[in-house]
Design a protein around this motif. Structure first.
Motif, mmCIF file in Angstrom:
data_model
loop_
_atom_site.group_PDB
_atom_site.id
_atom_site.type_symbol
_atom_site.label_atom_id
_atom_site.label_comp_id
_atom_site.label_asym_id
_atom_site.label_seq_id
_atom_site.Cartn_x
_atom_site.Cartn_y
_atom_site.Cartn_z
ATOM 1 N N TYR A 350 0.816 -1.204 0.000
ATOM 2 C CA TYR A 350 0.000 0.000 0.000
ATOM 3 C C TYR A 350 0.855 1.262 0.000
ATOM 4 O O TYR A 350 0.471 2.274 -0.598
ATOM 5 N N VAL A 351 2.015 1.210 0.652
ATOM 6 C CA VAL A 351 2.926 2.357 0.621
ATOM 7 C C VAL A 351 3.365 2.625 -0.815
ATOM 8 O O VAL A 351 3.379 3.764 -1.277
ATOM 9 N N VAL A 352 3.706 1.559 -1.534
ATOM 10 C CA VAL A 352 4.146 1.691 -2.921
ATOM 11 C C VAL A 352 3.008 2.221 -3.794
ATOM 12 O O VAL A 352 3.193 3.139 -4.596
ATOM 13 N N ARG A 353 1.813 1.625 -3.647
ATOM 14 C CA ARG A 353 0.684 2.037 -4.476
ATOM 15 C C ARG A 353 0.287 3.486 -4.206
ATOM 16 O O ARG A 353 -0.041 4.236 -5.125
ATOM 17 N N ARG A 354 0.296 3.898 -2.936
ATOM 18 C CA ARG A 354 -0.057 5.287 -2.619
ATOM 19 C C ARG A 354 0.941 6.252 -3.246
ATOM 20 O O ARG A 354 0.573 7.321 -3.743
ATOM 21 N N HIS A 355 2.220 5.875 -3.184
ATOM 22 C CA HIS A 355 3.258 6.729 -3.766
ATOM 23 C C HIS A 355 3.045 6.882 -5.264
ATOM 24 O O HIS A 355 3.211 7.969 -5.820
ATOM 25 N N LEU A 369 -15.605 8.769 -1.281
ATOM 26 C CA LEU A 369 -16.068 7.562 -0.599
ATOM 27 C C LEU A 369 -16.828 7.930 0.675
ATOM 28 O O LEU A 369 -17.886 7.370 0.967
ATOM 29 N N ALA A 370 -16.260 8.873 1.434
ATOM 30 C CA ALA A 370 -16.908 9.292 2.680
ATOM 31 C C ALA A 370 -18.266 9.926 2.417
ATOM 32 O O ALA A 370 -19.215 9.753 3.187
ATOM 33 N N GLY A 371 -18.374 10.641 1.296
ATOM 34 C CA GLY A 371 -19.635 11.295 0.964
ATOM 35 C C GLY A 371 -20.559 10.429 0.135
ATOM 36 O O GLY A 371 -21.602 10.910 -0.331
ATOM 37 N N GLN A 372 -20.160 9.163 -0.064
ATOM 38 C CA GLN A 372 -20.945 8.185 -0.831
ATOM 39 C C GLN A 372 -21.173 8.627 -2.277
ATOM 40 O O GLN A 372 -22.138 8.212 -2.920
ATOM 41 N N ALA A 373 -20.297 9.474 -2.783
ATOM 42 C CA ALA A 373 -20.381 9.878 -4.182
ATOM 43 C C ALA A 373 -19.592 8.920 -5.074
ATOM 44 O O ALA A 373 -19.663 9.025 -6.298
ATOM 45 N N LEU A 374 -18.873 8.000 -4.439
ATOM 46 C CA LEU A 374 -18.017 7.064 -5.173
ATOM 47 C C LEU A 374 -18.148 5.690 -4.540
ATOM 48 O O LEU A 374 -18.004 5.540 -3.320
ATOM 49 N N SER A 375 -18.436 4.695 -5.349
ATOM 50 C CA SER A 375 -18.537 3.322 -4.840
ATOM 51 C C SER A 375 -17.148 2.705 -4.769
ATOM 52 O O SER A 375 -16.219 3.148 -5.456
ATOM 53 N N PRO A 376 -16.962 1.662 -3.938
ATOM 54 C CA PRO A 376 -15.651 1.003 -3.876
ATOM 55 C C PRO A 376 -15.189 0.472 -5.229
ATOM 56 O O PRO A 376 -13.998 0.516 -5.545
ATOM 57 N N SER A 377 -16.108 -0.018 -6.057
ATOM 58 C CA SER A 377 -15.707 -0.561 -7.351
ATOM 59 C C SER A 377 -15.183 0.538 -8.270
ATOM 60 O O SER A 377 -14.186 0.354 -8.980
ATOM 61 N N LYS A 378 -15.843 1.707 -8.261
ATOM 62 C CA LYS A 378 -15.362 2.815 -9.085
ATOM 63 C C LYS A 378 -14.088 3.413 -8.499
ATOM 64 O O LYS A 378 -13.205 3.855 -9.242
ATOM 65 N N ALA A 379 -13.988 3.425 -7.172
ATOM 66 C CA ALA A 379 -12.761 3.908 -6.540
ATOM 67 C C ALA A 379 -11.586 3.020 -6.915
ATOM 68 O O ALA A 379 -10.459 3.497 -7.085
ATOM 69 N N ALA A 380 -11.844 1.719 -7.066
ATOM 70 C CA ALA A 380 -10.792 0.788 -7.462
ATOM 71 C C ALA A 380 -10.260 1.133 -8.846
ATOM 72 O O ALA A 380 -9.052 1.108 -9.086
ATOM 73 N N LYS A 381 -11.152 1.470 -9.778
ATOM 74 C CA LYS A 381 -10.723 1.855 -11.118
ATOM 75 C C LYS A 381 -9.947 3.160 -11.081
ATOM 76 O O LYS A 381 -8.961 3.342 -11.795
ATOM 77 N N LEU A 382 -10.392 4.073 -10.232
ATOM 78 C CA LEU A 382 -9.732 5.367 -10.119
ATOM 79 C C LEU A 382 -8.312 5.220 -9.584
ATOM 80 O O LEU A 382 -7.378 5.887 -10.043
ATOM 81 N N LEU A 383 -8.134 4.325 -8.610
ATOM 82 C CA LEU A 383 -6.848 4.165 -7.944
ATOM 83 C C LEU A 383 -5.987 3.060 -8.538
ATOM 84 O O LEU A 383 -4.815 2.917 -8.180
ATOM 85 N N GLY A 384 -6.562 2.257 -9.432
ATOM 86 C CA GLY A 384 -5.787 1.198 -10.060
ATOM 87 C C GLY A 384 -5.525 0.011 -9.167
ATOM 88 O O GLY A 384 -4.457 -0.611 -9.242
ATOM 89 N N TYR A 391 -10.242 0.297 0.667
ATOM 90 C CA TYR A 391 -10.242 0.946 1.974
ATOM 91 C C TYR A 391 -8.869 0.930 2.633
ATOM 92 O O TYR A 391 -8.487 1.894 3.303
ATOM 93 N N SER A 392 -8.113 -0.135 2.417
ATOM 94 C CA SER A 392 -6.740 -0.149 2.926
ATOM 95 C C SER A 392 -5.880 0.865 2.179
ATOM 96 O O SER A 392 -4.981 1.477 2.754
ATOM 97 N N MET A 393 -6.169 1.033 0.912
ATOM 98 C CA MET A 393 -5.421 1.981 0.084
ATOM 99 C C MET A 393 -5.584 3.411 0.581
ATOM 100 O O MET A 393 -4.634 4.192 0.618
ATOM 101 N N VAL A 394 -6.800 3.789 0.969
ATOM 102 C CA VAL A 394 -7.060 5.178 1.368
ATOM 103 C C VAL A 394 -6.965 5.376 2.877
ATOM 104 O O VAL A 394 -7.367 6.409 3.396
ATOM 105 N N SER A 395 -6.394 4.412 3.596
ATOM 106 C CA SER A 395 -6.420 4.463 5.055
ATOM 107 C C SER A 395 -5.521 5.525 5.652
ATOM 108 O O SER A 395 -5.767 5.991 6.755
ATOM 109 N N SER A 396 -4.434 5.913 4.954
ATOM 110 C CA SER A 396 -3.553 6.931 5.526
ATOM 111 C C SER A 396 -4.165 8.300 5.317
ATOM 112 O O SER A 396 -4.838 8.566 4.331
ATOM 113 N N GLY A 397 -3.931 9.199 6.271
ATOM 114 C CA GLY A 397 -4.444 10.554 6.144
ATOM 115 C C GLY A 397 -5.901 10.624 6.550
ATOM 116 O O GLY A 397 -6.471 9.697 7.125
#
Length: 409
Positions: A350-355, A369-384, A391-397
């Protein structure tokens, strides 16, 4: 569902950089009833045989095209790269070129998703610097605009330290660019070492969108080259140019962007401090560049380029230095990979992917995600990443997995 357009099958294969024989092997199309696999594939491509759903799924994966692409009525116009600023040899790899196109399609899809999210959430703001300058205004005017807009400070760049205590000027430049609204990604493959993109084929890509400009840097390149590439692509953003850049850029606009990046990182008056290298031997020049580059947190290749552009060394010397520094970097990289091969563990996934993704895109995903404007599946495409890793990917910050789950519950 309409019938598959056979012309699309051929187009998808050819733009994937595959011959009939190569594609038939990847698709597991073996010989059948005395007909070779490549001949069977050719029959599909001329419309003699209708492909099965399972074969189309395999084609979608191997050709890196969405399944629905096979049903469009005509071959789409090739405009994925925008402008191609690269200078490639005639014998360049078709398969590598196809990987570059696949990467650009992926980046464009992410950019369109970002823009839609910003517009739907009333966060879309036109960024005035996108397309604000032209080559006619000159190198100094463009670099001054970039410097002022991003509030760049050369001393901060050179003094920035990374987690390991070493210099990390790239992190500073990236943070300033993202603060201004530019998304900066590090991508050098399409998910596996088999799809790694050679720097000679692709060094950087700029998507000059006025709401959500994107820059992609090939992380297969030397880390010391990343700052120069980022500034080079920022110049394309300022010029309003979407396109892909390679390691060699002989065109006038590539030289212009190189000059902007070079002068931002190494001002003319500093280069004149080593003007004494004019007429010196190759070995003396190498030794001087080594010390000079290290003290300023820039790549040796960039110093050599600046010396050439200031007429301190000639083209022959520059070419020789560039070849030497590239060879030494490749050797050091290969040695490092060999040493790491026998080591247990490695950097956290996750450190590598976030970088690679960057804080701007991560921050957007957290908020949406917090505002429910983005589903986990679409967030996955956005973040690769896979949906299970979002959720582990966006856990920092701001916005931990727990708080995000709670917000969605």
């Amino acid at each position: 569902m309409p019938n598959v357009n056979p012309e699309i099958l051929r187009w998808a294969r050819e733009t994937a950089g595959l011959t009939l024989k190569e594609a038939s092997e990847k698709l597991n199309l073996g010989d059948a009833r005395g007909v070779a696999g490549d001949e069977r594939l050719a029959a599909y491509e001329v419309g003699e045989v209708e492909p099965s759903r399972s074969l189309l799924v395999r084609m979608s994966k191997q050709y890196r095209r969405p399944l629905l692409a096979f049903y469009i009525s005509s071959v789409p116009r090739t405009a994925e790269r925008g402008e191609d600023f690269r200078t490639l040899p005639p014998e360049h790899s078709r398969s590598q070129d196809a990987l570059v196109d696949a990467l650009i399609r992926d980046v464009r899809a992410r950019q369109e998703m970002v823009r839609a999210l910003l517009e739907d959430d009333d966060e879309a703001v036109r960024l005035p610097f996108v397309g604000s300058m032209s080559v006619r205004e000159g190198v100094e005017a463009v670099l001054q605009s970039i410097r002022e807009t991003l509030d760049l400070d050369l001393d901060q760049y050179r003094g920035r330290k990374g987690r390991n205590g070493g210099p990390d000027g790239f992190a500073y430049l990236r943070a300033q660019a993202e603060k201004a609204g530019v998304y900066v990604l590090l991508i050098g493959s399409l998910g596996s070492h088999h799809t790694s993109l050679d720097v000679e084929m692709f060094r950087g890509f700029a998507l000059a969108d006025e709401m959500a400009p994107f820059i992609v840097i090939n992380d297969q390149d030397s880390e010391k080259a990343w700052p120069f590439t980022l500034l080079h692509e920022l110049c394309h953003i300022w010029l309003g140019q979407t396109g892909v850049s390679g390691a060699s850029g002989a065109s006038a606009v590539e030289q212009f962007c190189n000059d902007v990046a070079g002068r931002l990182l190494l001002p003319r008056d500093e280069v004149q401090n080593i003007a004494y290298l004019r007429g010196r031997s190759f070995d003396d020049t190498v030794a001087a560049i080594n010390d000079f580059a290290e003290a300023r947190n820039v790549s040796r290749s960039m110093v050599a380029y600046r010396l050439f552009r200031e007429n301190i060394i000639d083209r022959e010397m520059w070419s020789g230095l560039s070849a030497l520094f590239r060879m030494q970097w490749r050797q050091a990289r290969d040695d490092r990979r060999e040493r790491n091969r026998d080591r247990d563990g490695g950097p956290n996934y996750y450190v590598v992917r976030r970088h690679r993704v960057g804080e701007a895109l991560l921050g957007l995903a957290r908020r949406m995600l917090a505002g429910q404007a983005l589903s986990p599946s679409k967030a996955a495409k956005l973040l690769g990443v896979k949906p299970s890793n979002v959720y582990s990917m966006v856990s920092s910050g701001p916005g931990s997995p727990g708080s995000l789950h709670k917000a969605q519950g």
